[in-house]
Write a protein that holds these residues in place. Structure first.
Motif, PDB file in Angstrom:
ATOM      1  N   GLU A   1       7.523   5.197 -14.146  1.00  0.00           N
ATOM      2  CA  GLU A   1       8.415   4.329 -13.380  1.00  0.00           C
ATOM      3  C   GLU A   1       7.637   3.183 -12.726  1.00  0.00           C
ATOM      4  O   GLU A   1       8.098   2.040 -12.700  1.00  0.00           O
ATOM      5  CB  GLU A   1       9.153   5.150 -12.326  1.00  0.00           C
ATOM      6  N   SER A   2       6.449   3.474 -12.243  1.00  0.00           N
ATOM      7  CA  SER A   2       5.603   2.436 -11.647  1.00  0.00           C
ATOM      8  C   SER A   2       5.172   1.414 -12.695  1.00  0.00           C
ATOM      9  O   SER A   2       5.140   0.204 -12.423  1.00  0.00           O
ATOM     10  CB  SER A   2       4.373   3.060 -10.989  1.00  0.00           C
ATOM     11  N   VAL A   3       4.823   1.881 -13.897  1.00  0.00           N
ATOM     12  CA  VAL A   3       4.448   0.970 -14.988  1.00  0.00           C
ATOM     13  C   VAL A   3       5.636   0.085 -15.357  1.00  0.00           C
ATOM     14  O   VAL A   3       5.491  -1.133 -15.553  1.00  0.00           O
ATOM     15  CB  VAL A   3       3.928   1.770 -16.203  1.00  0.00           C
ATOM     16  N   TRP A   4       6.826   0.684 -15.433  1.00  0.00           N
ATOM     17  CA  TRP A   4       8.029  -0.086 -15.730  1.00  0.00           C
ATOM     18  C   TRP A   4       8.238  -1.178 -14.675  1.00  0.00           C
ATOM     19  O   TRP A   4       8.500  -2.337 -15.012  1.00  0.00           O
ATOM     20  CB  TRP A   4       9.254   0.842 -15.786  1.00  0.00           C
ATOM     21  N   LEU A   5       8.095  -0.811 -13.398  1.00  0.00           N
ATOM     22  CA  LEU A   5       8.263  -1.778 -12.319  1.00  0.00           C
ATOM     23  C   LEU A   5       7.226  -2.895 -12.432  1.00  0.00           C
ATOM     24  O   LEU A   5       7.559  -4.072 -12.297  1.00  0.00           O
ATOM     25  CB  LEU A   5       8.160  -1.089 -10.953  1.00  0.00           C
ATOM     26  N   ALA A   6       5.977  -2.551 -12.702  1.00  0.00           N
ATOM     27  CA  ALA A   6       4.929  -3.566 -12.847  1.00  0.00           C
ATOM     28  C   ALA A   6       5.269  -4.546 -13.969  1.00  0.00           C
ATOM     29  O   ALA A   6       5.072  -5.762 -13.826  1.00  0.00           O
ATOM     30  CB  ALA A   6       3.580  -2.893 -13.108  1.00  0.00           C
ATOM     31  N   ASN A   7       5.802  -4.042 -15.065  1.00  0.00           N
ATOM     32  CA  ASN A   7       6.191  -4.921 -16.174  1.00  0.00           C
ATOM     33  C   ASN A   7       7.372  -5.807 -15.809  1.00  0.00           C
ATOM     34  O   ASN A   7       7.423  -6.976 -16.224  1.00  0.00           O
ATOM     35  CB  ASN A   7       6.489  -4.089 -17.428  1.00  0.00           C
TER      36      ASN A   7
ATOM     37  N   GLU B   1      -1.293  11.218   5.686  1.00  0.00           N
ATOM     38  CA  GLU B   1      -1.037  10.486   4.457  1.00  0.00           C
ATOM     39  C   GLU B   1      -2.261   9.675   4.076  1.00  0.00           C
ATOM     40  O   GLU B   1      -3.004   9.206   4.935  1.00  0.00           O
ATOM     41  CB  GLU B   1       0.156   9.553   4.620  1.00  0.00           C
ATOM     42  N   GLN B   2      -2.465   9.528   2.771  1.00  0.00           N
ATOM     43  CA  GLN B   2      -3.571   8.755   2.245  1.00  0.00           C
ATOM     44  C   GLN B   2      -3.007   7.631   1.369  1.00  0.00           C
ATOM     45  O   GLN B   2      -1.868   7.706   0.911  1.00  0.00           O
ATOM     46  CB  GLN B   2      -4.497   9.642   1.388  1.00  0.00           C
ATOM     47  N   ILE B   3      -3.807   6.616   1.118  1.00  0.00           N
ATOM     48  CA  ILE B   3      -3.383   5.542   0.221  1.00  0.00           C
ATOM     49  C   ILE B   3      -3.514   6.063  -1.196  1.00  0.00           C
ATOM     50  O   ILE B   3      -4.599   6.410  -1.648  1.00  0.00           O
ATOM     51  CB  ILE B   3      -4.203   4.260   0.431  1.00  0.00           C
ATOM     52  N   GLY B   4      -2.384   6.135  -1.891  1.00  0.00           N
ATOM     53  CA  GLY B   4      -2.370   6.673  -3.242  1.00  0.00           C
ATOM     54  C   GLY B   4      -2.375   5.602  -4.315  1.00  0.00           C
ATOM     55  O   GLY B   4      -2.615   5.889  -5.482  1.00  0.00           O
ATOM     56  N   GLY B   5      -2.120   4.362  -3.923  1.00  0.00           N
ATOM     57  CA  GLY B   5      -2.108   3.273  -4.886  1.00  0.00           C
ATOM     58  C   GLY B   5      -1.620   1.999  -4.232  1.00  0.00           C
ATOM     59  O   GLY B   5      -1.375   1.959  -3.029  1.00  0.00           O
TER      60      GLY B   5
ATOM     61  N   GLN C   1      11.608  -0.246  -4.494  1.00  0.00           N
ATOM     62  CA  GLN C   1      11.669   0.230  -5.878  1.00  0.00           C
ATOM     63  C   GLN C   1      10.457   1.077  -6.277  1.00  0.00           C
ATOM     64  O   GLN C   1      10.467   1.704  -7.329  1.00  0.00           O
ATOM     65  CB  GLN C   1      11.756  -0.961  -6.833  1.00  0.00           C
ATOM     66  N   ILE C   2       9.420   1.078  -5.457  1.00  0.00           N
ATOM     67  CA  ILE C   2       8.200   1.817  -5.788  1.00  0.00           C
ATOM     68  C   ILE C   2       8.481   3.309  -5.641  1.00  0.00           C
ATOM     69  O   ILE C   2       8.941   3.758  -4.587  1.00  0.00           O
ATOM     70  CB  ILE C   2       7.036   1.368  -4.882  1.00  0.00           C
ATOM     71  N   PRO C   3       8.210   4.104  -6.682  1.00  0.00           N
ATOM     72  CA  PRO C   3       8.492   5.541  -6.613  1.00  0.00           C
ATOM     73  C   PRO C   3       7.856   6.236  -5.415  1.00  0.00           C
ATOM     74  O   PRO C   3       8.452   7.135  -4.830  1.00  0.00           O
ATOM     75  CB  PRO C   3       7.930   6.085  -7.929  1.00  0.00           C
ATOM     76  N   GLY C   4       6.686   5.818  -5.015  1.00  0.00           N
ATOM     77  CA  GLY C   4       6.007   6.433  -3.880  1.00  0.00           C
ATOM     78  C   GLY C   4       6.763   6.293  -2.573  1.00  0.00           C
ATOM     79  O   GLY C   4       6.549   7.067  -1.634  1.00  0.00           O
ATOM     80  N   ALA C   5       7.673   5.319  -2.482  1.00  0.00           N
ATOM     81  CA  ALA C   5       8.471   5.158  -1.261  1.00  0.00           C
ATOM     82  C   ALA C   5       9.402   6.346  -1.054  1.00  0.00           C
ATOM     83  O   ALA C   5       9.814   6.622   0.072  1.00  0.00           O
ATOM     84  CB  ALA C   5       9.276   3.858  -1.322  1.00  0.00           C
TER      85      ALA C   5
ATOM     86  N   LEU D   1       0.844  -1.189   0.000  1.00  0.00           N
ATOM     87  CA  LEU D   1       0.000   0.000   0.000  1.00  0.00           C
ATOM     88  C   LEU D   1       0.882   1.242   0.000  1.00  0.00           C
ATOM     89  O   LEU D   1       1.695   1.434   0.904  1.00  0.00           O
ATOM     90  CB  LEU D   1      -0.914   0.000   1.228  1.00  0.00           C
ATOM     91  N   VAL D   2       0.711   2.076  -0.995  1.00  0.00           N
ATOM     92  CA  VAL D   2       1.547   3.261  -1.166  1.00  0.00           C
ATOM     93  C   VAL D   2       0.826   4.448  -0.534  1.00  0.00           C
ATOM     94  O   VAL D   2      -0.209   4.886  -1.021  1.00  0.00           O
ATOM     95  CB  VAL D   2       1.830   3.527  -2.657  1.00  0.00           C
ATOM     96  N   HIS D   3       1.382   4.950   0.565  1.00  0.00           N
ATOM     97  CA  HIS D   3       0.812   6.095   1.287  1.00  0.00           C
ATOM     98  C   HIS D   3       1.608   7.350   0.943  1.00  0.00           C
ATOM     99  O   HIS D   3       2.835   7.303   0.895  1.00  0.00           O
ATOM    100  CB  HIS D   3       0.921   5.893   2.808  1.00  0.00           C
ATOM    101  N   HIS D   4       0.895   8.459   0.708  1.00  0.00           N
ATOM    102  CA  HIS D   4       1.569   9.741   0.550  1.00  0.00           C
ATOM    103  C   HIS D   4       0.592  10.866   0.871  1.00  0.00           C
ATOM    104  O   HIS D   4      -0.604  10.646   0.972  1.00  0.00           O
ATOM    105  CB  HIS D   4       2.167   9.917  -0.851  1.00  0.00           C
ATOM    106  N   ASP D   5       1.124  12.044   1.020  1.00  0.00           N
ATOM    107  CA  ASP D   5       0.317  13.224   1.287  1.00  0.00           C
ATOM    108  C   ASP D   5      -0.216  13.735  -0.049  1.00  0.00           C
ATOM    109  O   ASP D   5       0.557  14.191  -0.897  1.00  0.00           O
ATOM    110  CB  ASP D   5       1.166  14.288   1.979  1.00  0.00           C
ATOM    111  N   GLU D   6      -1.528  13.630  -0.259  1.00  0.00           N
ATOM    112  CA  GLU D   6      -2.125  14.045  -1.531  1.00  0.00           C
ATOM    113  C   GLU D   6      -1.845  15.504  -1.858  1.00  0.00           C
ATOM    114  O   GLU D   6      -1.612  15.853  -3.012  1.00  0.00           O
ATOM    115  CB  GLU D   6      -3.650  13.840  -1.499  1.00  0.00           C
TER     116      GLU D   6
END
Length: 121
Positions: free
Chosen positions: A28-34, A76-80, A98-102, A6-11
């Motif tokens: 970057e997230s799409v690249w990681l998912a692939n 912080e809210q769940i952003g994805g 590796q998740i950009p939101g981190a 769960l990716v938390h960030h300040d909206e």
């Protein structure tokens, strides 16, 4: 084992970032998912719309209540999320790093409970 990342960030502060930076993070997230898909670790991933677009449903004593926005006020809210299938929590942690939101928030790692009788993919 499946883990929900769960990716938390300040909206508010995320929205203040440049369009180019936000778009780069999505790419970057799409690249990681692939990359995860190629390794057989990908189950799902998606960004979420802002909390101002959310609805909360509660049912008490048979009566449903629907309200706008998040139920709990937090910084912080769940952003994805990323849903991954890996051998252990160490692999989930390696992916979370590796998740950009981190870099701008927090990635919460939670094991997913397997429940028999649920539909398969």
């Amino acid at each position: 084992m499946r883990y929900m990342l769960l990716v938390h960030h300040d909206e508010k502060t995320f929205g203040e970032r440049s369009e180019a930076e936000r778009t780069a993070m999505i790419h970057e997230s799409v690249w990681l998912a692939n990359q995860l898909y190629a390794k057989g670790q990908y189950v799902g991933a998606a960004p979420l719309h802002p909390t101002r677009e959310s609805k909360c449903v509660q049912v008490r004593d048979g009566q449903a209540s629907v309200t706008d926005g998040p139920f709990v006020e937090t910084r912080e809210q769940i952003g994805g999320y990323f849903l991954v299938e890996v051998e252990n929590v160490e692999e989930a942690i390696a992916i979370a790093k590796q998740i950009p939101g981190a870099r701008i928030g927090t990635v919460e790692i939670r094991p997913v409970t397997s429940v028999s009788g649920l539909p398969e993919e």
